[in-house]
Design a protein around this motif. Structure first.
Motif, PDB file in Angstrom:
ATOM      1  N   GLN A 618     -23.912 -15.468   9.734  1.00 50.87           N
ATOM      2  CA  GLN A 618     -25.006 -16.424   9.900  1.00 50.87           C
ATOM      3  C   GLN A 618     -26.304 -15.860   9.348  1.00 50.87           C
ATOM      4  OE1 GLN A 618     -24.794 -19.649  11.080  1.00 50.87           O
ATOM      5  NE2 GLN A 618     -26.879 -19.705  10.275  1.00 50.87           N
ATOM      6  N   GLU A 619     -26.562 -14.583   9.592  1.00 49.37           N
ATOM      7  CA  GLU A 619     -27.777 -13.971   9.061  1.00 49.37           C
ATOM      8  C   GLU A 619     -27.746 -13.923   7.539  1.00 49.37           C
ATOM      9  OE1 GLU A 619     -30.335  -9.786   9.292  1.00 49.37           O
ATOM     10  OE2 GLU A 619     -28.546 -10.076  10.553  1.00 49.37           O
ATOM     11  N   ALA A 620     -26.584 -13.637   6.971  1.00 53.36           N
ATOM     12  CA  ALA A 620     -26.466 -13.634   5.514  1.00 53.36           C
ATOM     13  C   ALA A 620     -26.749 -15.017   4.940  1.00 53.36           C
ATOM     14  CB  ALA A 620     -25.072 -13.159   5.107  1.00 53.36           C
ATOM     15  N   SER A 621     -26.254 -16.064   5.598  1.00 59.38           N
ATOM     16  CA  SER A 621     -26.521 -17.428   5.145  1.00 59.38           C
ATOM     17  C   SER A 621     -28.006 -17.749   5.211  1.00 59.38           C
ATOM     18  CB  SER A 621     -25.730 -18.426   5.986  1.00 59.38           C
ATOM     19  OG  SER A 621     -24.342 -18.222   5.850  1.00 59.38           O
ATOM     20  N   ASP A 622     -28.656 -17.342   6.292  1.00 62.97           N
ATOM     21  CA  ASP A 622     -30.084 -17.605   6.426  1.00 62.97           C
ATOM     22  C   ASP A 622     -30.885 -16.874   5.361  1.00 62.97           C
ATOM     23  OD1 ASP A 622     -29.403 -19.127   8.582  1.00 62.97           O
ATOM     24  OD2 ASP A 622     -30.003 -17.653  10.097  1.00 62.97           O
ATOM     25  N   ARG A 623     -30.468 -15.648   5.032  1.00 56.63           N
ATOM     26  CA  ARG A 623     -31.182 -14.899   3.998  1.00 56.63           C
ATOM     27  C   ARG A 623     -31.006 -15.523   2.617  1.00 56.63           C
ATOM     28  NH1 ARG A 623     -34.659 -10.940   6.137  1.00 56.63           N
ATOM     29  NH2 ARG A 623     -33.662  -9.981   7.954  1.00 56.63           N
ATOM     30  N   LEU A 624     -29.851 -16.103   2.375  1.00 57.28           N
ATOM     31  CA  LEU A 624     -29.563 -16.666   1.052  1.00 57.28           C
ATOM     32  C   LEU A 624     -30.104 -18.079   0.889  1.00 57.28           C
ATOM     33  CD1 LEU A 624     -25.881 -15.463   0.545  1.00 57.28           C
ATOM     34  CD2 LEU A 624     -27.854 -14.794  -0.835  1.00 57.28           C
ATOM     35  N   TYR A 625     -29.814 -18.931   1.872  1.00 56.81           N
ATOM     36  CA  TYR A 625     -30.091 -20.357   1.715  1.00 56.81           C
ATOM     37  C   TYR A 625     -31.133 -20.884   2.688  1.00 56.81           C
ATOM     38  CZ  TYR A 625     -25.413 -19.479  -0.128  1.00 56.81           C
ATOM     39  OH  TYR A 625     -24.339 -18.945  -0.784  1.00 56.81           O
TER      40      TYR A 625
END
Length: 759
Positions: A618-625
């Motif tokens: 989830q954190e990776a998604s927030d950082r990307l998108y």
């Protein structure tokens, strides 16, 4: 689909139509629509590109055709590093930055558009108030301003960031005879010399008994050697060392040979050359010596000497390649013995050696040739590397070969290699595998991840961490040589550079719906309505309805225009209504922006992003998108891609990774002395997150093969001093992502690191 974002491609060699490349040093081909021009008149509306470093000619690419080209990083062609580019100090984003690392560490940072990040932050503060809620108004004002400030958006590209480095050193051994190799130069090899040795199957010397003189004589006449049947003799080297001389052994050989009705024998103590070059030829044909012998005689001091005899490297090929075996122990008579009996008497791993004997020599357990060769290799590697084949008669070890085990193994292969005293065991083994490339053993081993972490940085792999066998792997590269450090030089690799410094601004697409389109447009509409409302309030009078009045005063007569209050009131009321409506929309504009960027990502710009430490999907998604509204999973955990991967089982009907791997990686220590640091990899094409350990941050991802429906991708760090790569880990990623990688030049993988790893 709705497109969001863009990253300008950098660090690329000039390219035409995305996949057409041309040789270095030649001018680029002309674009099909616009000519590539040079000269000062072409400087306007063009990209400057210096192409000819010898004449300083400069070309200009018109902007109309610039999308078909990309630029390589600037290199210093006046130095020896012109083919490698410039090595820079690595900047690594880390969950917990450290000041003592060998590389620069910084906090995890995202380059997503500022308005999108602020919208996500405001949305979280609305639905989940925290201590920062009092800053909401200030953040909201910044968001409204950034909403209208033009920003550079990422452009979608079809490929990962390319890997431009290449191996530029000399090869120790080359697959092609047309390539220069240091090994051939050091040994003085040439095609004619190697060809003559290849067809020499008989011993150089034999010891023959002269009945007239009743004496034994060493004979080197080729006609005699080819005509005489002989006995090949093998013995326990420890017995010779304990006795202090070879005379007793030679006398026992004389008596046993005559007793068996033969008058010719071959013994390495008497029939090997002393010259290193000629001794290499003897070792080359060693397997043929035992193949052509009438039988092989094993001489032991007593029955208890079997384990000492079996511990020697050469005893396994001596036994398996012989037509018949007989032994002499102490003062007993010469007795025939079978391979199965030898396996139980001489070898400590009786079960494994018996399996090899049954499959190779007896043919009772049919095995694939690839599996059989690997079993032979492992059996020989269990033996001690000390025998008189590699020493002089005086016992000197100056002529010892470091790759003795490889030369003992090569007798089982169709094609052999000339021994070389300077090459290491790994170099010789790679050379042998390249000479026998039907099974592509060495090409397959590149894709394997060794269970023994101590051998992670070397290409040879005995057992795979993922449980795959060598024949399960379909290689996608070819080994074309070995370096002086023992690294393998690969050709045909698809590779991608790994981004470490931050999360880039990624171009991506989500499902296009009416609601998302409206949510994306409403903040801008609300801003326009806000301006309209303010203008309506400021207009309080209609000039057409104004009336003129005359006032009599003591100072004189005053003529003035009175305001039409009846006509101005609707404008004020309408402006207030529009203003209030626009403010309500703008207050909820962050939620609308976040909703417009939410939803499942159906296509994203290719990026491989690494983080030192552990972050959630989830954190990776927030950082990307950016932050999203809803439960759409934009980044998933890998079900089987890393040693830490855990698949979902009965609780889901879909194939996906389980969140327990994140919890396990988070609970694990950040650094392990054997396996290294914990890292996180995010792949935007497959929308997958991986956790793995490595001693150094991998900077390049190589597609090496496929296995079990997944691709084998080698993550490697770089040794700038030698332009070689060191394998850090191997991940199982979807095979189709290799189509988004560019084919790179020669790369050297494996070998020994130049220094010790540090925490």
């Amino acid at each position: 689909m709705t497109w969001c974002g863009i990253q300008q491609r950098k660090h690329m060699t000039l390219r035409v139509r995305q996949a057409e490349w041309w040789p270095r040093g030649e001018p680029p081909p002309r674009h099909p629509c616009t000519a590539l021009s040079k000269g000062p008149w072409a400087m306007h509306q063009a990209i400057k590109l210096k192409m000819n470093h010898a004449t300083d000619e400069t070309y200009y690419i018109p902007l109309a055709s610039a999308s078909a080209y990309s630029i390589r990083p600037k290199m210093n062609h006046a130095t020896d590093d012109k083919h490698r580019g410039k090595c820079k100090h690595l900047a690594v984003q880390s969950v917990n930055p450290s000041l003592t690392s060998d590389w620069t560490e910084c906090a995890v940072h995202s380059n997503a558009p500022a308005s999108t990040k602020l919208a996500g932050l405001l949305t979280r503060l609305i639905f989940n108030p925290t201590g920062k809620t009092f800053l909401w108004l200030f953040i909201w004002l910044c968001y409204i301003i950034l909403l209208w400030v033009p920003s550079r958006q990422p452009v979608f590209t079809h490929y990962y960031k390319p890997y431009l480095m290449q191996f530029v050193g000399q090869l120790w051994t080359a697959r092609s005879p047309r390539e220069y190799s240091l090994r051939a130069q050091a040994a003085g090899e040439d095609d004619g010399h190697v060809q003559r040795v290849t067809h020499a199957l008989y011993p150089h010397f034999l010891v023959v008994y002269d009945e007239n003189r009743r004496d034994w004589t060493r004979v080197d006449a080729e006609a005699v050697v080819r005509r005489k049947p002989y006995v090949a003799v093998t013995y326990c080297y420890a017995d010779v060392m304990n006795s202090g001389s070879t005379e007793e052994l030679i006398e026992r050989v004389w008596n046993a040979t005559l007793d068996q009705g033969f008058n010719v024998y071959w013994l390495d103590l008497e029939c090997l050359f002393e010259d290193p070059v000629q001794k290499a030829q003897d070792l080359y044909r060693m397997s043929d010596v035992y193949r052509l012998a009438s039988f092989t005689l094993i001489i032991l001091s007593d029955e208890s000497a079997w384990p000492a005899w079996g511990a020697r490297v050469w005893t396994l090929p001596e036994a398996l390649l012989s037509r018949e075996l007989r032994y002499l122990a102490g003062n007993s008579a010469v007795t025939p013995i079978s391979l199965i009996q030898i396996a139980s008497l001489a070898y400590s791993h009786h079960d494994e050696e018996s399996h090899i004997i049954n499959s190779y020599a007896l043919g009772k357990d049919p095995l694939e040739r690839l599996e059989c060769n690997l079993q032979l290799k492992e059996a020989i590697w269990r033996q001690q590397s000390s025998s008189s084949q590699l020493t002089s008669q005086e016992g000197s070890s100056q002529g010892r070969y470091r790759a003795e085990k490889v030369y003992a193994l090569m007798g089982f292969f169709e094609h052999r290699i000339l021994p070389n005293a300077e090459e290491t065991e790994l170099q010789a083994l790679a050379h042998l595998f390249m000479a026998n490339d039907n099974d592509r053993i060495i090409d397959r081993m590149i894709s394997m991840f060794p269970r023994d972490r101590g051998g992670r940085n070397q290409w040879y792999t005995k057992e795979d961490e993922y449980g795959a066998k060598l024949w399960d792997i379909e290689p996608a590269v070819q080994v074309i040589g070995i370096t002086s450090n023992g690294s393998l030089v690969l050709d045909g690799c698809r590779a991608a550079a790994i981004r470490w410094k931050n999360f880039p601004s990624v171009a991506y697409a989500t499902r296009r719906t009416i609601r998302c389109i409206l949510a994306h447009a409403l903040p801008y509409v609300a801003s326009v309505l806000l301006i309209i409302g303010c203008v309506m309030i400021l207009i309080r009078k209609d000039p057409d309805n104004a009336s003129t009045s005359t006032y009599e005063t003591s100072y004189g007569t005053y003529h003035g225009t009175s305001l039409g209050t009846s006509s101005g009131t609707p404008w004020v009321v309408g402006g207030i209504v529009v203003l209030a409506f626009s403010l309500i929309l703008l207050i909820f504009a962050p939620v609308l922006t976040t909703y417009a960027h939410s939803g499942r990502v159906v296509l994203a710009q290719p990026w491989l992003i690494r983080v030192k430490g552990v972050i959630s999907a989830q954190e990776a998604s927030d950082r990307l998108y950016g932050y999203q509204i809803g439960d759409s999973r934009r980044t998933l955990y890998t079900p089987s891609g890393s040693p830490l991967a855990r698949p979902t089982e009965s609780d889901s009907q879909f194939r996906k990774g389980h969140i327990s791997q994140y919890n396990e990686a988070l609970a694990a220590p950040p650094f392990d002395p054997i396996e290294g640091h914990m890292f996180t990899l995010v792949d935007t094409i497959s929308c997958t997150i991986y956790y793995f350990r490595a001693h150094r941050p991998p900077t390049v991802c190589l597609f090496a093969g496929s296995e079990g429906g997944q691709g084998r991708f080698v993550l490697a760090s770089e040794e700038c001093s030698s332009s070689e790569l060191r394998r850090e880990t191997v991940l199982r990623m979807p095979s189709y992502i290799s189509a988004y990688m560019h084919t790179c030049d020669w790369v050297a993988l494996g070998g020994k690191p130049s220094d010790q790893y540090k925490q």
